[in-house]
Write an enzyme that holds these catalytic residues in place. Structure first.
Site, PDB file in Angstrom:
ATOM      1  N   GLY A  67       9.055  38.831  53.704  1.00 10.92           N
ATOM      2  CA  GLY A  67      10.264  38.809  54.532  1.00 10.92           C
ATOM      3  C   GLY A  67      11.060  37.526  54.380  1.00 10.92           C
ATOM      4  O   GLY A  67      12.296  37.536  54.359  1.00 10.92           O
ATOM      5  N   CYS A  68      10.352  36.412  54.247  1.00 13.61           N
ATOM      6  CA  CYS A  68      11.028  35.113  54.121  1.00 13.61           C
ATOM      7  C   CYS A  68      11.718  34.979  52.769  1.00 13.61           C
ATOM      8  O   CYS A  68      12.789  34.369  52.666  1.00 13.61           O
ATOM      9  CB  CYS A  68      10.042  33.978  54.358  1.00 13.61           C
ATOM     10  SG  CYS A  68       9.348  34.042  56.028  1.00 13.61           S
ATOM     11  N   THR A  69      11.141  35.573  51.745  1.00 17.65           N
ATOM     12  CA  THR A  69      11.774  35.578  50.427  1.00 17.65           C
ATOM     13  C   THR A  69      13.034  36.446  50.451  1.00 17.65           C
ATOM     14  O   THR A  69      14.077  36.037  49.942  1.00 17.65           O
ATOM     15  CB  THR A  69      10.780  36.070  49.362  1.00 17.65           C
ATOM     16  OG1 THR A  69       9.721  35.105  49.266  1.00 17.65           O
ATOM     17  CG2 THR A  69      11.438  36.255  48.008  1.00 17.65           C
ATOM     18  N   ALA A  72      15.692  34.476  52.362  1.00 18.79           N
ATOM     19  CA  ALA A  72      16.202  33.353  51.570  1.00 18.79           C
ATOM     20  C   ALA A  72      17.167  33.859  50.497  1.00 18.79           C
ATOM     21  O   ALA A  72      18.234  33.261  50.285  1.00 18.79           O
ATOM     22  CB  ALA A  72      15.046  32.580  50.933  1.00 18.79           C
TER      23      ALA A  72
END
Length: 182
Positions: A67-69, A72
């Site tokens: 999710g963070c990728t 970003a």
């Protein structure tokens, strides 16, 4: 867990959990920390960043997770739109700076900075820490140049963070009084 409002007229959606983020129109806590942009470490100070325009601060759980990728990449793709609206973007996680040096290049595509908050002081001051875990929740803020929070949006899904923060930045831009000639 989704909630938020724009102090500029959107309706609020009440939180579904006990997670409490900063409320709109509250004063954003000032802080200084080490950040990485394109693998280069810099000193970030919120007060200084606000002198240049609104700031999007988005908290995320951990660098290099799915999710963070996604989030970003989405923010990196939208940097030109944020810059056109006069805003800067900084992600914040409780990861160490060495990990963020790599994340800022590969996943943030050297387009914006990520701030290291390994002790969680900033994350706690923004009420963005996950209970019982040493990581931030996925919470985005838009902070106006006067230091006030104009948008709070929390959702563990990365899908709407860019869209909502960009809309809030554009709304700020549309309510800004015309500048007087100097």
């Amino acid at each position: 867990m989704v909630f938020g409002s724009i102090a500029l007229g959107a309706s609020a959606v009440l939180p579904q959990t006990a997670h409490a983020a900063l409320e709109t129109n509250s004063l954003a806590p000032d802080f200084s920390a080490t950040a990485s942009i394109g693998g280069h470490e810099i000193s970030f100070h919120l007060k200084e960043a606000l002198q240049k325009g609104p700031v999007v601060l988005y908290f995320y759980p951990a660098a290099f997770t799915k999710g963070c990728t996604i989030e970003a990449h989405d923010f990196a793709d939208a940097v030109p739109d944020f810059k056109a609206a006069g805003a800067s973007i900084f992600g914040i996680s409780m990861d160490p700076i060495a990990k963020l040096d790599k994340f800022s290049v590969s996943e943030c595509r050297s387009a914006f900075g990520v701030i290291a908050d390994p002790d969680g002081k900033i994350t706690n001051s923004y009420k963005a820490k996950m209970p019982l875990l040493h990581m931030a929740s996925r919470t985005s803020y838009v902070i106006a140049q006067n230091g006030r929070v104009v948008l709070t949006y929390a959702s563990m899904s990365p899908d709407e963070h860019v869209e909502r923060t960009l809309a809030a930045v554009k709304a700020l831009q549309n309510t800004k009084p015309p500048s007087s000639p100097q």
